[in-house]
Design a protein around this motif. Structure first.
Motif, PDB file in Angstrom:
ATOM      1  N   GLU A 263       0.845  -1.189   0.000  1.00 17.64           N
ATOM      2  CA  GLU A 263       0.000   0.000   0.000  1.00 17.64           C
ATOM      3  C   GLU A 263       0.881   1.240   0.000  1.00 17.64           C
ATOM      4  O   GLU A 263       1.951   1.243   0.604  1.00 17.64           O
ATOM      5  N   GLY A 264       0.414   2.304  -0.670  1.00 20.63           N
ATOM      6  CA  GLY A 264       1.165   3.551  -0.705  1.00 20.63           C
ATOM      7  C   GLY A 264       2.208   3.552  -1.799  1.00 20.63           C
ATOM      8  O   GLY A 264       2.091   2.856  -2.811  1.00 20.63           O
TER       9      GLY A 264
ATOM     10  N   ASN B 290       0.062   8.155  -3.435  1.00 19.42           N
ATOM     11  CA  ASN B 290       0.076   8.947  -2.214  1.00 19.42           C
ATOM     12  C   ASN B 290      -0.617  10.298  -2.418  1.00 19.42           C
ATOM     13  O   ASN B 290      -0.045  11.336  -2.099  1.00 19.42           O
TER      14      ASN B 290
ATOM     15  N   SER C 106      -2.948  12.022  -0.924  1.00 19.40           N
ATOM     16  CA  SER C 106      -3.272  12.894   0.193  1.00 19.40           C
ATOM     17  C   SER C 106      -2.041  13.494   0.848  1.00 19.40           C
ATOM     18  O   SER C 106      -2.136  14.442   1.616  1.00 19.40           O
TER      19      SER C 106
ATOM     20  N   ASP D  27      -0.389  12.173   3.122  1.00 21.05           N
ATOM     21  CA  ASP D  27      -0.220  11.688   4.497  1.00 21.05           C
ATOM     22  C   ASP D  27      -0.432  10.182   4.590  1.00 21.05           C
ATOM     23  O   ASP D  27      -0.772   9.651   5.630  1.00 21.05           O
ATOM     24  N   THR D  28      -0.198   9.483   3.474  1.00 20.88           N
ATOM     25  CA  THR D  28      -0.379   8.030   3.438  1.00 20.88           C
ATOM     26  C   THR D  28       0.944   7.316   3.695  1.00 20.88           C
ATOM     27  O   THR D  28       1.888   7.495   2.929  1.00 20.88           O
TER      28      THR D  28
END
Length: 266
Positions: A74-75, A131, A133, A135-136
């Motif tokens: 993820e990310g 990513n 946002s 903030d991930t």
């Protein structure tokens, strides 16, 4: 031929590194964590599952004589190295770095939307939307196997295998045996298989002298071994082929190393 053996390592049995920017779990001895009875399995020396906070990461550091495979769950993870390779690794992009005679690299979690060009191998980045946002965290698994030949020239390779994974079952992610649709590693006795098993889907774990089955996400049942929850792994020695069935509700992401030899040091 080694005697048949199966062993489960639960997620909570792994070594833990927890600092302000990193939460890491280590299947084998790593860094300051050391257990002489848990240094490797077959040719697999490192199986680290890391979660890294945005804007932080592993700053420039060296490696030598190691085949390093990174798989993002993820990310996004931004890679830079002294060969001039730069780019963003995202879920489904297989990446391998052959450290050889020596290479320095960094691995950072971008703090803002990653829309960069990936100059590795001259390919454009698939970084759009990574990513978004800002903030991930990035959640990834990094695995090290020893090469079959030391002191080679450092090298880098990546390949998007999302299309192959979508077909179901286990597909080769990294291979020392020339599998199609897989990045190459300089270890003829090892193949890494990956699967995103849908709920209830069954795959066949290969028959090999040494097999390492890791479930980073979801839950699966390994035939004659038991249930593997997220973060659990199974270490098989001459155990034959086994069926691996994803949970009917969660499905399972799986990483399976097939190895025909083992380390004689460490």
């Amino acid at each position: 031929m080694p005697a048949a053996l199966t062993q489960i390592q639960r997620s909570t049995d792994r070594f833990v590194t927890s600092i302000d920017w990193l939460h890491g779990r280590h299947s084998f001895s790593f860094g300051q964590h050391y257990d002489p009875k848990n240094t490797h399995h077959g040719l697999l020396l490192v199986n680290n599952e890391d979660i890294v906070r945005p804007g932080t990461g592993f700053r420039t550091h060296p490696h030598q004589d190691m085949e390093i495979v990174t798989w993002v769950l993820e990310g996004a993870l931004e890679h830079k190295d002294t060969l001039g390779n730069t780019g963003v690794i995202y879920p489904g992009l297989a990446q391998r770095m052959s450290a050889g005679t020596g290479i320095w690299h960094s691995e950072m979690c971008p703090a803002r939307t990653a829309r960069s060009e990936n100059h590795a191998n001259g390919d454009p980045a698939h970084g759009e939307g990574m990513n978004p946002s800002g903030d991930t965290p990035v959640h990834f698994v990094q695995m090290w196997v020893v090469p079959d030949t030391e002191r080679i020239n450092p090298a880098y390779e990546q390949m998007d295998i999302n299309t192959e994974i979508a077909k179901g079952g286990l597909v080769p992610l990294a291979s020392g045996r020339g599998h199609d649709a897989a990045i190459s590693i300089r270890q003829k006795d090892a193949v890494l298989w990956v699967g995103r098993l849908k709920p209830g889907e069954t795959a066949t774990v290969p028959d090999a002298r040494f097999v390492h089955v890791f479930v980073p996400k979801g839950t699966a049942d390994l035939e004659d071994v038991g249930r593997l929850e997220a973060g659990d792994s199974a270490r098989l020695v001459a155990a034959g082929s086994r069926r691996l069935t994803a949970d009917a509700t969660t499905g399972a992401d799986v990483l399976v190393w097939e190895m025909s030899s083992h380390l004689r040091k460490w």
